[in-house]
Design an enzyme around this catalytic site. Structure first.
Site, PDB file in Angstrom:
ATOM      1  CD  GLU A 202      -0.248   5.653  -3.601  1.00  0.00           C
ATOM      2  OE1 GLU A 202       0.307   5.841  -2.505  1.00  0.00           O
ATOM      3  OE2 GLU A 202      -1.059   4.745  -3.810  1.00  0.00           O
TER       4      GLU A 202
ATOM      5  CG  ASP B 148      -1.927   0.968   1.380  1.00  0.00           C
ATOM      6  OD1 ASP B 148      -2.291   1.555   0.347  1.00  0.00           O
ATOM      7  OD2 ASP B 148      -2.407   1.200   2.508  1.00  0.00           O
TER       8      ASP B 148
ATOM      9  CG  ASP C  51      -8.224   4.783   0.921  1.00  0.00           C
ATOM     10  OD1 ASP C  51      -8.074   3.539   0.816  1.00  0.00           O
ATOM     11  OD2 ASP C  51      -7.407   5.524   1.499  1.00  0.00           O
TER      12      ASP C  51
HETATM   13  C1  NOJ Z   1      -4.615   3.265   2.802  1.00  0.00           C
HETATM   14  C2  NOJ Z   1      -5.263   2.157   2.044  1.00  0.00           C
HETATM   15  O1  NOJ Z   1      -5.830   2.635   0.858  1.00  0.00           O
HETATM   16  C3  NOJ Z   1      -6.275   1.469   2.909  1.00  0.00           C
HETATM   17  O2  NOJ Z   1      -6.868   0.429   2.207  1.00  0.00           O
HETATM   18  C4  NOJ Z   1      -5.628   0.982   4.188  1.00  0.00           C
HETATM   19  O3  NOJ Z   1      -6.600   0.420   5.027  1.00  0.00           O
HETATM   20  C5  NOJ Z   1      -4.946   2.122   4.902  1.00  0.00           C
HETATM   21  N1  NOJ Z   1      -4.017   2.747   4.024  1.00  0.00           N
HETATM   22  C6  NOJ Z   1      -4.227   1.673   6.169  1.00  0.00           C
HETATM   23  O4  NOJ Z   1      -3.209   0.808   5.843  1.00  0.00           O
END
Ligand code: NOJ
Length: 976
Positions: free
Chosen positions: A556, A553, A630
């Protein structure tokens, strides 16, 4: 006595109602626009748009780029030459080496570099240590094949004055006409122009120049310039500030821009990732259009908005243009921030498009902040040909382990190992299948990756063994930011070995993310990749097991205190490339390093890795799935997930999905249920939720929602053989796993913009998930005149256009297109691993012609043995003229074929269902079965046929139960 005043009491009685309202209605959260640049705030975007405006406003615009004819030569499939840019103000010229390479696949590649920078003959400002060349390594990370030049490409004798013409592609059917002055390119197929470069004169290669400091007051500038030409606006050339951060831009302005026109094409698709429609919108204002260009700059966009050209987490600069029976495309190979403007025009007369019905032309304008101008051209002619040519270059989608296409249960966070086991038990109690449980960042000890929190996860092995009992897996998150804290061996090593990204001064870069102060591993560095690989060994990542896989995660990269929530562009990576040059492939390098790490966890343990990524670029499809980040528990986000998934699929990255349920907020039970029904048709099917949300595993909602969600999951599981076959196709041909209407029906003009329904692989299954509240039906669009049948009750739909299909909450609108054979496994199990040896059901869906065809691909779902022939690949065909259903082997044989087939030899075909069975089967009592190798007259057997006539607009169907056939064998079933 009630102590509340009558007034308060009055309000108090509303409180439960307000609370209820709050929970039922999750407002849409909106992005903080001020955190992200608009085009006007991004120097090079503003300049390139202004350049276009000036060109378009001028009646006699002359592009200042000319190809010097004396420099042109063509050998071994590659044309080289020098484009000369003339600077009108000074009359100076800049030499730009050009190559046009014609590849064996029929793809053409155009690159333009800058001679002075190739030679390193420039001076960097601020004493920067950055590289002087234009970034020329995007190819290294992105392209894995297909670069063999077509030596047959030849200069045409029919040379027009001032132009060079090259024949290339299959049977020399393609042509590139290169006009010398001004320089432009016209790519033709069958004598017609399809793609034009610089026909609008917007090409712009910002050459290196020294900054002229303003002369002391009173003195005039020494530079000699034509006073008739107004001075250029330098305000965005040098240091650029945004949101309190200043980018030092040591090389000054250096963008590359080009107009690319799709002549006679009305629809363009692709360039993910945007929360937008699949058919891209115009971006220069006007009714229903965007005002901003589509932006590609991988970003952690908090609470992203819908119907927007704003950038998101990933970037694939690959665009396709489509019109009736013709598809073409371009791939803009550049890793820097990129924007694309789109305008559609209807020229009064277009002599080049004679004979082509659609006269709309789509004009696009691309610009990147730095790097080479490097563009691939695909002349199709079909959507499949274009995506395949692109995939040949950037790699095919990885064939995942079979668990990866089952259902994934995630949330931020399952709080302890006991919690994980408890969730698994509850799934079992409610008979709901799942394959993977996920751990978000809280499992770590104080956000130190490669550790488990000893208080909450004291016994990770017990947890993974518990999952393993039902062949289930664990996925744990590992992010690229490494906590900057004492006594953490991972960060100590990172620093000591100098494997992190540096700041512009060449010192280790420090920024903020989940752990607080952090450093970022630099996976552009081969030494960093080797080091990263070591961290995943079982004795290093203590607590991980062979059934533990990884989630990458924030790659970017997301940096909470950085400009636009990412790294400063003047940060330095391995080889002293600026972050500006490589930003959009940064996520891929990290994802790739993790993939490689999983390959080497233990000597001799070779299994297909599973690594989910959030940031992505062209090439990420080779590594593992992505998800759309998200999103929100809102109907609009559910709706947006369909075009986003489809768009990813046609852009060569089909293993995609959205957080089921929506990440932010609490979905209503109805929304959650509908989301499961939609998720059952995402290639990557994972539920996820923010840490502040309430628990929402499917068993939480209660009756009837839990049962309906369980049904959706069961449907997914029973169709896993069809899904896996579609994944296989993607892995060898780049074909999308879920397909939009235009892809399946490229001649059907009315369906080119349809992006809210999807076909599953080549199965003919057509789903239109419900994405609105309170729906009782949906209108499904049929792109052809085939007969379609409701998946569940065989209701018949036929005739092109929209059909209303009932969709009460318990029903997923799902049709079967006639002419297909769909493989299923109908036994309910706890996980996909437990279905490995389950028998197959074949659903034969007869088309208008009475014929049907389908295929099935199976392998061990785990190792790479399939590459050595350890797989089953069969085509099933039913022909009305003979009444025969046959199974034919189309597998590739290899050293491991025999042992695999042996291991699968007891897997049966347990049922054959024929939908749309002819009425004269009514009196038929049996079919004749014969197996491969049997003598025609020999031991042929009869098997019972049960016929069911269709009532009330529903199709008749027939069933052959337990025909005694095996999936590894060839056979015939005679229905005549
Ligand atoms: C951002 C991610 O997009 C999300 O899916 C994740 O739960 C959080 N970071 C925490 O790791």
């Amino acid at each position: 006595m009630n102590s509340l005043s009558p007034f308060t009491r009055g309000w108090a009685s509303f409180v439960p109602f307000i609370v209820l309202l709050f929970y039922c209605f999750t407002p849409v959260l909106t992005v903080k626009h001020e955190n992200f640049k608009t085009c006007d705030q991004s120097g090079f975007c503003k300049r390139n748009r202004a350049y276009a405006d000036t060109a378009e406003a001028s009646s006699n615009w002359d592009s200042p780029y000319n190809l010097d004819p004396a420099t042109i030569s063509l050998s071994n499939g590659q044309l080289t030459g020098t484009v000369v840019k003339t600077i009108s103000r000074t009359g100076d010229s800049v030499r730009l080496p050009l190559t046009v390479t014609f590849l064996e696949s029929g793809t053409a590649r155009v690159t333009i570099d800058e001679e002075k920078r190739q030679k390193g003959d420039i001076v960097l400002r601020h004493g920067s240590k950055a590289r002087k060349e234009r970034y020329n390594e995007a190819e290294r990370w992105t392209i894995t094949g297909g670069l063999t030049p077509n030596k047959g490409a030849a200069l045409s004798s029919d040379i027009q004055h001032g132009a060079t013409k090259v024949h290339f592609g299959p049977e020399g059917k393609f042509e590139a006409i290169i006009t010398h002055a001004p320089f432009s390119l016209d790519f033709r197929r069958d004598g017609t122009s399809h793609i034009l470069f610089n026909s609008r004169g917007l090409m712009n290669v910002e050459h290196w120049r020294t900054k002229q400091e303003a002369p002391p007051e009173g003195e005039s500038s020494a530079a000699e310039a034509d006073p008739a030409v107004p001075p250029e606006d330098e305000s965005t050339w040098w240091d650029e500030s945004f949101g309190g951060n200043t980018d030092s831009k040591p090389r000054g302005p250096e963008s590359v821009g080009l107009d690319i026109t799709f002549s006679g094409y009305e629809h363009v698709y692709g360039i993910p990732e945007h929360a937008s429609s699949m058919s891209l919108k115009q971006t220069r204002g006007g009714d229903g259009n965007y005002k901003e260009p589509y932006r590609m700059y991988n970003s952690d966009v908090f609470e992203y908005e819908l119907d927007s050209p704003m950038t998101l987490y990933g970037a694939i600069p690959f665009m396709q243009a489509h019109r009736k029976d013709s598809t073409v495309g371009v791939f803009w190979l550049n890793a820097a921030e990129t924007w694309v403007d789109i305008v559609k025009s209807r020229p009064a007369v277009n002599p080049l498009a004679l004979g082509v019905k659609s006269t709309t032309t789509t004009q696009t304008h691309w610009f990147s902040e730095s790097g080479l101008l490097d563009v691939f051209v695909f002349l199709g002619p079909s959507p499949q040909k274009v995506v395949q040519a692109y995939s040949e270059l950037t790699g095919y989608s990885q064939l995942p382990q079979s668990f990866a296409i089952g259902y994934h249960q995630c949330r931020w966070n399952y709080v302890s190992d006991e919690d994980v086991m408890d969730v698994a038990r509850k799934f079992d109690k409610h008979n709901i299948p799942f394959d993977v449980l996920w751990l978000d960042i809280e499992y770590t000890h104080e956000k130190k990756y490669f550790t488990f929190d000893p208080m909450t996860f004291p016994n990770p092995q017990k947890m993974t063994s518990h999952l393993d009992k039902h062949d289930r897996k664990l996925v744990a998150i590992i992010d690229p930011h490494i906590k900057n804290v004492d006594s953490y061996p991972v960060v100590d090593d990172l620093k000591k070995k100098q494997l992190a990204v540096n700041n512009k001064d060449g010192n280790i870069y420090e920024g903020w993310c989940w752990p607080g102060s952090s450093h970022w591993v630099d996976c552009f560095n081969p030494a960093a990749i080797s080091w990263w690989k070591g961290l995943f060994k079982y004795d290093k990542f203590v607590g991980s097991s062979p059934n533990t896989f990884i989630w990458n995660d924030m790659n970017e990269p997301s940096v909470f205190n950085g400009p636009e929530t990412t790294m400063p562009k003047d940060n330095l990576h391995h080889g002293n490339w600026e972050h500006r040059d490589v930003h959009n492939i940064n996520g891929l390098t990290f994802h790739n390093a993790t993939y490689e790490a999983l390959l080497e966890r233990k000597k001799g343990e070779v299994r297909r890795p599973f690594v989910l990524t959030r940031a992505f670029s062209a090439g990420s499809q080779r590594v593992g799935p992505m998800w759309t980040g998200d999103n929100q528990a809102h109907w609009g986000h559910l709706a947006a997930s369909i075009p986003m998934t489809l768009n990813n699929g046609i852009s060569g990255y089909p293993f995609a999905g959205a957080d089921v349920g929506g990440f932010f907020g609490n979905p209503s039970k109805e929304l959650l249920t509908r989301w499961y029904q939609a998720g059952a048709f995402y290639p990557f099917f994972r539920a996820h939720a923010h840490i502040d949300t309430r628990r929402r595993e499917p068993y939480v909602a209660g009756s009837p929602y839990t049962e309906i969600m369980a049904q959706a999951l069961r449907l997914r599981y029973s169709l896993l053989p069809a899904w896996y076959t579609a994944f296989r196709e993607a892995s060898v041909a780049g074909t999308p796993i879920v397909r939009p209407n235009f892809f399946v029906h490229p001649s059907d003009e009315n369906g080119f913009a349809i992006d809210d329904q999807l076909y599953l692989g080549s199965t003919g299954l057509l789903a239109k998930p419900v994405v609105t509240e309170g729906a009782e039906s949906v209108d499904i669009y049929l792109g052809d005149d085939e007969t379609y049948y409701d998946y569940f009750d065989y209701a018949i739909y036929s005739g092109k256009g929209y059909k209303t299909v009932p969709a009460p909450l318990e029903k997923i609108p799902l049709l079967m297109q006639g002419g297909h054979i769909i493989p299923r496994r109908d036994r309910p199990r706890r996980s996909s691993g437990l279905m490995k040896f389950d028998p197959i059901t074949l659903v034969v869906v007869l088309g208008k012609s009475g014929d049907a065809e389908g295929s099935l691909y199976l392998d061990d779902g785990e190792t790479f043995d399939y590459q050595q022939g350890a797989h089953i690949h069969r085509t099933f065909r039913y022909e009305a003229s003979t009444g025969l259903l046959t199974s034919e082997d189309i597998s590739d044989r290899g050293s491991k074929t025999a042992s695999y087939l042996k291991s699968m030899s007891h897997v049966r075909v347990e049922r054959i269902v024929v939908v749309g069975a002819p009425s004269d089967w009514k009196n038929k009592e049996s079919v004749i079965i014969s197996e491969e190798g049997e003598k025609e007259s020999g031991s042929r057997q009869r098997s019972e046929l049960q016929f069911h006539s269709g009532q009330g607009g529903k199709a008749a169907w027939a069933v052959v139960k337990d025909p005694g056939l095996y999936i590894t064998k060839g056979w015939k079933v005679d229905f005549s």
